[in-house]
Write a protein that holds these residues in place. Structure first.
Motif, mmCIF file in Angstrom:
data_model
loop_
_atom_site.group_PDB
_atom_site.id
_atom_site.type_symbol
_atom_site.label_atom_id
_atom_site.label_comp_id
_atom_site.label_asym_id
_atom_site.label_seq_id
_atom_site.Cartn_x
_atom_site.Cartn_y
_atom_site.Cartn_z
ATOM 1 N N LEU A 282 0.876 -1.161 0.000
ATOM 2 C CA LEU A 282 0.000 0.000 0.000
ATOM 3 C C LEU A 282 0.921 1.221 0.000
ATOM 4 N N GLN A 421 -1.692 -4.335 0.415
ATOM 5 C CA GLN A 421 -2.997 -4.429 -0.237
ATOM 6 C C GLN A 421 -3.488 -5.866 -0.138
ATOM 7 N N THR A 426 -9.129 -3.653 0.247
ATOM 8 C CA THR A 426 -9.849 -3.037 -0.871
ATOM 9 C C THR A 426 -11.229 -2.538 -0.447
#
Ligand code: SF4
Ligand code: SF4
Ligand code: FES
Length: 520
Positions: A282, A421, A426
């Motif tokens: 991220l 991530q 998400t």
């Protein structure tokens, strides 16, 4: 404290640990005896003869140091003309058929053959006969690629599969110049520790498919750390490099010796977790899928916190002791519930009786030390009536069935603070990126109750804030790791006598410490 004995090495009196062979005992005080086949985890095989030394006590003129235990008063000769000649002859012998492809060999720079040639031989080759050619790229399975021409037939790899994994996939076939390491036909390496043969191989004959030709080892910075792949907490080196115009990238994890945790080894899955540190990171803060500045996202989270009726903080079982403590303090200030629910990190039955554990998280033991509930029932109670879920690097999609997760996300607003991530992240409306463990420092407690410390290894071109800094920006109040450590020492009875800044390299057994504390 180990018993000591006095020896004379080249006439000089030294004191070494008793019970060890000459290579280990003298090596511990900085005097090297060259050796190829001996490895402390595999014992003495006596096949390379490079460790021959003289003992002045009526034994045969020369003895292998790997098979000779130190004894009080022993007079050891390491540098007579005869010994030097033998070392030089063995080097010449080893190099007769060696391809000397150092410029393209992964091992160059950490190769015993290179080092010993420079130290004990350094003569041009006298060979005029054609070299015996062998296979250069044999796929041995499990990501191990074997170069037979580079092999010095020390049998470390063979002994590893016989003595350590007890799978016996490797053997030495044929004799003389034609001897070579082989797998049995159609039976490749098939064990979860196979890549350790790459570390054990003193030359570049066992290579890792994953690492081959990626980096010259002298460019790598080798930083000590702890594997986060499971609750064993194997000690590792993080080998990383910042190439010109690029970021600091990790190229491999390698085992680091700690007799109290992992000995000399690590598992292959854990070794490959270095990729998690590089990939799928991220890299910026996001609000509703829109990239934004970190401070702006922090302000948005603070607004959500002030408006929430009930907030739940979800802690990762990979968070460090300091991070968990800071989160607990933060939860206290905002009156949030804390849960460490992370059942999905546990793969029942996956562990073995060597290193690999069922629990694929690094620090669940700290949940128990700090009283953080990690049960499903506790989680369900915590989220009942909650409207805000603040997850700190805990991938809840591993632990909750999809329908339960969907139902929960219909009820709460999700905010994530983490380094990576994934599908769960998400779904968050606000995402805050933070440093991963290889870029941060911390303490973790392994499955055996051993407290270990790691420091930041990788320094990114654009470093992410540490999780503790992020928690503080959200209103946590603990400003640094140092402050968290002081708080832990003051408030957690088991840590009362431990200086978390001075955890020894091999860690501290918390149970032993408690016993020592009670006995004092
Ligand atoms: S492959 Fe490496 S470890 Fe195995 S016998 Fe050859 S030199 Fe030794
Ligand atoms: S056993 Fe666990 S801690 Fe050790 S290397 Fe494997 S995954 Fe990492
Ligand atoms: S290390 Fe002693 S014979 Fe090889």
């Amino acid at each position: 404290m180990a018993e000591k004995v006095k020896l004379f090495v080249n006439g000089q009196e030294v004191e070494v640990e008793s019970g060890k062979n000459l290579i280990d005992a003298i090596g511990a005080i900085g005097i090297e005896i060259p050796h190829l086949c001996y490895h402390p985890a595999l014992g003495a095989d006596g096949n390379c003869r490079l460790c021959l030394v003289g003992i002045e006590d009526g034994r045969p003129p020369l003895v292998p140091a790997c098979k000779t235990r130190v004894a009080e008063g022993m007079k050891v000769q390491l540098d007579t003309g005869k010994i030097k000649k033998i070392q030089q002859d063995i080097m010449e012998f080893e190099l007769i058929n060696h391809p000397i492809d150092c410029p393209v060999c992964d091992q160059a720079g950490e190769c015993k053959l290179q080092d010993y040639y420079m130290r004990y031989d350094a003569q041009p080759s006298r060979m005029t006969v054609k070299q015996v050619l062998k296979s250069k790229k044999l796929d041995f399975g499990c990501g191990v690629v074997h170069d037979q021409e580079r092999c010095v037939l020390c049998a470390r790899c063979v002994r590893f599969t016989r003595l350590i994994t007890k799978t016996g996939e490797l053997g030495i076939v044929n004799r003389t110049d034609y001897a070579r390491v082989e797998i049995f036909p159609g039976r490749p390496l098939n064990n979860r520790y196979a890549l350790n043969v790459v570390d054990l191989c003193p030359v570049g004959a066992m290579t890792s498919q994953d690492f081959r030709f990626k980096q010259r080892v002298w460019f790598l910075t080798k930083s000590p750390s702890i594997c986060h792949g499971c609750s064993k907490g194997c000690n590792i080196f993080i080998d990383h490099n910042r190439e010109k115009y690029k970021d600091d990238i990790i190229y491999r994890f390698r085992p680091r010796h700690n007799e109290k945790v992992n000995g000399y080894f690590m598992c292959d899955d854990g070794r490959m977790t270095y990729k998690l540190e590089n990939d799928n990171r991220l890299l910026g803060a996001m609000i509703d899928k829109r990239e934004t500045g970190f401070n702006e996202a922090v302000e948005a989270v603070r607004r959500e916190l002030s408006q929430a009726a009930k907030t739940v903080i979800l802690v990762s079982p990979n968070a460090s002791l300091e991070q968990m403590y800071a989160l607990q303090q933060f939860a206290g200030t905002i009156n949030a519930q804390v849960s460490g629910f992370s059942d999905g990190y546990i793969k029942n039955g996956d562990g073995d009786d060597f290193l690999i554990q069922d629990d694929k998280s690094a620090n669940r033991a700290t949940f128990h030390l700090l009283g953080i509930d990690d049960t499903r029932a506790g989680f369900d109670t915590a989220v009942a009536g909650a409207d805000l879920l603040l997850s700190f690097d805990n991938d809840l999609s591993l632990s909750l069935p999809q329908t339960d997760l969907d139902q929960l996300l219909g009820q709460v607003k999700l905010i994530t603070v983490g380094s990576r991530q994934n599908d769960f992240v998400t779904k968050a409306s606000i995402k805050l990126p933070v440093a991963s463990f290889s870029e941060d420092s911390g303490s973790i407690i392994n499955c055996d109750g051993r407290l270990q410390r790691y420091d930041a290894a990788v320094i990114k071109n654009e470093p992410m804030p540490s999780m503790i800094a992020a928690i503080n920006m959200l209103g946590g109040g603990i400003v640094s790791h140092q402050e968290a450590r002081e708080g832990l020492q003051a408030n957690v009875p088991k840590l009362k006598d431990i200086d978390l800044d001075q955890v020894p390299g091999d860690g501290i057994a918390l149970t032993e410490n408690e016993v020592a504390h009670v006995a004092a």
